[in-house]
Write a protein that holds these residues in place. Structure first.
Motif, PDB file in Angstrom:
ATOM      1  N   LEU A 114       0.829  -1.200   0.000  1.00 33.32           N
ATOM      2  CA  LEU A 114       0.000   0.000   0.000  1.00 33.32           C
ATOM      3  C   LEU A 114       0.867   1.254   0.000  1.00 33.32           C
ATOM      4  N   GLY A 115       1.903   1.258   0.830  1.00 35.96           N
ATOM      5  CA  GLY A 115       2.810   2.405   0.863  1.00 35.96           C
ATOM      6  C   GLY A 115       3.504   2.638  -0.464  1.00 35.96           C
ATOM      7  N   LEU A 118       1.037   4.361  -2.669  1.00 38.50           N
ATOM      8  CA  LEU A 118       0.774   5.730  -2.226  1.00 38.50           C
ATOM      9  C   LEU A 118       1.943   6.656  -2.550  1.00 38.50           C
ATOM     10  N   VAL A 119       3.160   6.151  -2.406  1.00 36.54           N
ATOM     11  CA  VAL A 119       4.332   6.996  -2.643  1.00 36.54           C
ATOM     12  C   VAL A 119       4.625   7.135  -4.131  1.00 36.54           C
ATOM     13  N   ARG A 122       1.507   8.374  -7.679  1.00 30.46           N
ATOM     14  CA  ARG A 122       0.893   9.685  -7.861  1.00 30.46           C
ATOM     15  C   ARG A 122       0.922  10.160  -9.305  1.00 30.46           C
TER      16      ARG A 122
END
Length: 131
Positions: A114-115, A118-119, A122
């Motif tokens: 998930l990280g 998210l990072v 984008r």
């Protein structure tokens, strides 16, 4: 530089999660390697997102059916990955301590995945799509 720090942090947390998984399998007290089948769930977890990203339209709409279906399949994969060691422990194929270690590893690995999205998801200059 912030992207490199995030990548190092994500790789460290991934290593911690895999360490929990290996401890649940390789400790002499537990001694069975059935929990390693959760690695399959780790590999197939991001596939619905990749497909939805390619197939879905590029509109900035708040929701799309393709993206929602990808979320549904991803949720099913994650729930299955958490349920698999519990089922193995219920039928006494593995011990409950090994189940706990595998569940801890699952939590860390899925938070790492998930990280990552998210990072690096984008769509800016530092994106996973460039790799």
């Amino acid at each position: 530089m912030a992207g490199v720090k995030a990548l190092v942090a994500l790789s460290f947390s991934g290593a911690i999660g895999l360490t929990f998984l290996m401890l649940g399998c390789a400790l002499e007290y537990y001694g069975v390697y059935w929990p390693l089948f959760v690695l399959i769930f780790y590999f197939i977890c991001p596939i619905p997102h990749f497909i939805a990203k390619r197939v879905g339209d590029d509109s900035d709409a708040a929701s799309s059916a393709c993206r929602e279906l990808a979320y549904f399949f991803t949720t099913g994969i994650v729930v299955s990955a958490f349920g698999f060691p519990i089922i193995l422990a219920r039928v006494e194929a593995i011990k409950w301590g090994a189940c706990g270690l595998v569940l801890a590893g699952n939590a860390v690995i899925f938070l790492t995945i998930l990280g990552f999205f998210l990072v690096f998801g984008r769509g800016d200059d530092f994106s996973w799509e460039q790799w």
